[in-house]
Design an enzyme around this catalytic site. Structure first.
Site, PDB file in Angstrom:
ATOM      1  N   SER D  70       6.193  43.767  54.113  1.00 31.75           N
ATOM      2  CA  SER D  70       7.384  44.641  54.049  1.00 31.75           C
ATOM      3  C   SER D  70       8.391  44.405  55.159  1.00 31.75           C
ATOM      4  O   SER D  70       9.510  44.926  55.092  1.00 31.75           O
ATOM      5  CB  SER D  70       6.961  46.105  54.091  1.00 31.75           C
ATOM      6  N   LYS D  73      11.724  43.304  54.127  1.00 28.24           N
ATOM      7  CA  LYS D  73      12.692  44.230  53.516  1.00 28.24           C
ATOM      8  C   LYS D  73      13.927  44.421  54.407  1.00 28.24           C
ATOM      9  O   LYS D  73      15.021  44.678  53.914  1.00 28.24           O
ATOM     10  CB  LYS D  73      12.031  45.595  53.261  1.00 28.24           C
ATOM     11  N   TYR D 195      10.223  39.271  44.130  1.00 31.33           N
ATOM     12  CA  TYR D 195       9.762  40.266  45.093  1.00 31.33           C
ATOM     13  C   TYR D 195       8.430  39.843  45.727  1.00 31.33           C
ATOM     14  O   TYR D 195       8.246  39.933  46.942  1.00 31.33           O
ATOM     15  CB  TYR D 195       9.631  41.615  44.397  1.00 31.33           C
ATOM     16  N   TYR D 246       7.125  53.737  56.748  1.00 26.61           N
ATOM     17  CA  TYR D 246       6.504  54.495  55.664  1.00 26.61           C
ATOM     18  C   TYR D 246       6.612  55.995  55.929  1.00 26.61           C
ATOM     19  O   TYR D 246       7.681  56.488  56.276  1.00 26.61           O
ATOM     20  CB  TYR D 246       5.040  54.065  55.470  1.00 26.61           C
ATOM     21  N   VAL D 264       2.177  45.719  55.736  1.00 22.27           N
ATOM     22  CA  VAL D 264       0.727  45.897  55.620  1.00 22.27           C
ATOM     23  C   VAL D 264      -0.064  44.680  56.078  1.00 22.27           C
ATOM     24  O   VAL D 264      -1.290  44.729  56.151  1.00 22.27           O
ATOM     25  CB  VAL D 264       0.265  46.262  54.189  1.00 22.27           C
TER      26      VAL D 264
END
Lengths: 310, 310, 310, 310
Positions: D70, D73, D195, D246, D264
């Site tokens: 992530s 992102k 993705y 998160y 993660v």
């Protein structure tokens, strides 16, 4: 409570209802998410009653085939339950959802186990399990509907199935979501194909009233053979009463007082256990997805005849 | 579906059920949020059936008064509906909640209108409206229960009412919350006092089976006068079936197949419209707040007699 | 990022901003849930900047007292944290709520522990704990504000406190609800009285900019004594940045880029750690409860001066 | 607040932190939903700091490539924002979610508009839009990371991408769900392929600290050209601070006090605007998906150096 005498014939009641519905002003709007449904005139109306022996009464467009949509969920539930028994209930619940019919919220809070077999998520689970057991869930459904209605020309509407598939992102989301919890066996595209064909079955009020007869006959099919045990038939009726009309199950029980199942095509079936089955069709829907004239007609039927489970 | 013959007497059925329950291993745990309930032995068991004419059959502790708790919600609903009619439904819904019985979540999403009259929030609204109309909601309830059961010694349990009040923060929160939406008329402390007294009524299975008789008699009281119209009686039964057992209404409909209402004191009443009323008591609860032995006994009753609305 | 030179004076910047705000068309609407707030002209505007040494610059209505409302939550948080330390965080979280400021939903899912000290539920917990430790939470707050601002005439507005109390059902619901989880020590009426008085403090932009100075001075009070440790001051700023502007904390961080706290009276305070504090007031609110002109003025301030934490 | 003197070197600080982390007992557990992540030793640890001019300091496994997940992102957000500008914010919000990172609940309540670009749903929207604009979102990302880190050997891990795809039902559900609201342009399988490749990029702490440098340089790339405006760079940092870790953004702001983004795979990047960038890696995660040793190391870094935005 059955006030009506056994010898009373349903035909005059149906005709009186049709007259009243004719004068009803508002009718709601036809579902518009696929062209085939949007094209339906919301003022059309048909209604049929089938007695336990297969005698059918009808009025209006009662022989006109329409898109059965979610009404088929009752039949796939019965077909899977007949094969699988109570194990099914480890994969789908039987509590009212208290939420709109395609909600993901509850599914998430409850780890991929849908609340009941009549919300879309639950129906996907039932079709998935019937598919695993038969290899052709939609075909199994069609064969059953043809046999019970005595109408071999019943069929899928390929155009409707294709339209559903083209607008199927919400159902694809549900299926992938449940698969992420391990609650779907088949590949998602295979399952969706079966599901959209299942929803596309065209049938008339007469066909549906006959096909649902096993639920009024405590589990016995038209030919006298047994599909469900007496207890299972009672249970399917209970699930219909508490969960059969989307987020309006309480309202339907309150007004109509019968186990029922509606579809966005404008059809509704209802069961008077031990007495008869009803099917009604009118494409105009209320904001919760139930046929406006259909609910009104069933409400009038139970008021006029005194037939109700309460 | 009524398989049982009209001449059949209920006594042997009740005794058979009591014997089976005696051998049942688990019983759940008594509610422990107030001392008076926690002190109850979870293995106690009583059951009564009242016919339409007031004949009562019973077994076990069927004459032992217990804390009726939420069962009284059925009676205050009927008493307010009799006075107010359909206007009540603008202030409380009739859809299953799909959530635990004292949830604030749904109340918030639906702007202070509780889902149905049997969750705590909905019962508070009903009591509030009955209080506005009578000036003494709990007194009105008590008078009705005494008259219908023919038992003038029925009374509130002041200790239970005081305990409820001392642990009443959740209900106070619900009442203030709905008042912030304008859906409560009376001052919150006044309403809570009425509500906790209402819940504290002590009555036996025999008392409750008799008192609920008007719902099996389509609205007629024990003395033949009418409390509810035929349609209203049917509607209360419908709301009981879809919403009467907290978050387990679907399960109860599936297993028992009758309109019913449970309380955390371990009691449950159930209605066989046109035939009889049942009341059962056993203090051990399942995780959803319904009596374990009570549900099992009702399940057996409908299986053994074939009595069911489905 | 501090682009502005240390010797630059804030006065010309404030005057330029006031001119721009003067020409701004829409201003939102004043809060209307109590009369005292509804009476405010949404076009009024004041702004002040206080340097670390207590020098204050101002423009418009910067000396006009207004209803501070939720801005006081920052001060009670600091006062309780100074006494209690990290134990406080077992009773209130420090995560953004992702929901409107007085939501009960999250509180229910998280068993009575509010998400952060700036939603109403969290502020009630903080006030409850400060009350337990001091016996007069609102008095403690007032004494602190008077000392830091050097303005002994700061006071509660008794009329506002009474109005809040008369419209206080939502806060009463929150307090009872958390008390049902054991997360409130004091009796609910006592707590609400303290809370409503706390919210009623009248203060001007000048007062607030000075009173918040300890957060720009890393925990040191105006007289040089220490209220918070360096780490605690940093932590309060962090909670302000992530949770200080109701459901618009992300938007505020994105546009303004400073720790800030708003109130429905139309005030906002913001901190430039190590540099200065800002206070702005204009009663017209956006749909999320933040002052329209206030946010715009802070946005312009950070753009014109290059002051930002990012 | 920057206490550290500009001439201070980061190397001794990093070594002291590495020593402390070495003695830390618990480390959490590596993500186990795909084999490649589950195989990582949770006790591995590396950390790097890059100054604005590209000088990099490091300790432990700081040159060891790991699965960035992530963290990417942030980069796709910047790459799309650079092309599209504020129009992006009509398709994804910038408020903290207050819910676990892959929640469907909020998405449903907010009609298919994800709360922010760092929850999975929001990242899918950003990738979808970058894909529409470039035809190869993942390739664009890889080229950018290679250029900024000066490391041409950076690459996707095909095995990881394939594993993600095999366990991708949850993300497929999110994508179909948003497409049902019209908030996804590309075909779902195309989007998911982009993705999952994006998430599979392998990079080291050194690579990431360098690649994120544009956020500390107020938008300027390593070669001095501008990717984002000064305002956009500030805004991306603001979104990182409020939404980057998160459901623990508040906690991270409270403890670390810097804009940060975790993955993660156990990596975290953090920005000190105008000063430096940090990257840390340790595969053991806490229950909210953030690296245990990683957060601890950043916490120690800000405590030891006094570097913080607050």
């Amino acid at each position: 409570m059955v006030i009506m005498s056994p010898s009373m014939t349903f035909q005059p009641v149906l005709e009186r209802i049709a007259g009243e519905i004719e004068r009803m002003p508002g009718r709601g709007r036809a579902a518009d998410y696929i062209p085939a449904l949007a094209a339906c005139d919301p003022r059309r109306f048909g209604m049929a009653v089938a007695e336990l022996d297969g005698t059918v009464y009808g009025v209006g467009d009662w022989r006109q085939p329409f898109s059965t949509q979610s009404i088929t969920k009752v039949f796939t539930l019965a077909l899977d339950l007949a094969r699988e028994g109570d194990e099914l209930w480890e994969h789908v619940g039987r509590e009212p959802s208290g939420n709109p019919f395609n909600s993901l919220v509850q599914l998430e809070y409850e780890s991929g186990i849908p609340r009941n077999p009549f919300i879309n998520a639950g129906a996907l689970v039932v079709t998935d399990r019937l598919q695993t057991r038969t290899g052709d869930a939609a075909g199994e459904l069609l064969a059953f509907l043809r046999a019970e209605s005595g109408n071999p020309s019943l069929d899928f509407d390929k155009e409707v199935a294709a339209s559903e598939s083209a607008h199927g992102d919400r159902n694809a989301a549900l299926a992938h979501f449940m698969k992420s919890y391990g609650n779907i066996d088949n590949e998602v595209p295979v399952l969706l194909d079966q599901y959209f064909r299942q929803c596309s079955v065209m049938a008339s009020c007469a066909d549906l009233a006959l096909a649902a007869g096993f639920l009024a006959r405590h589990g016995s099919r038209a030919d006298g053979s047994r599909l469900l045990t007496l207890t299972q038939a009672k249970q399917v009726n209970a699930v219909m009463l508490t969960c059969g009309t989307y987020d309006a199950a309480g309202e339907f029980a309150y007004r109509v007082g019968l186990p029922g199942k509606s579809g966005v095509g404008g059809g509704i079936i209802a069961i008077v256990p031990g007495r008869c089955t009803l099917a009604v069709w009118s494409p105009g829907l209320d904001e919760r997805g139930n046929s406006v004239a259909g609910v009104a007609a069933l409400d009038r039927f139970t008021t006029l005849t005194g037939v109700s489970v309460f």
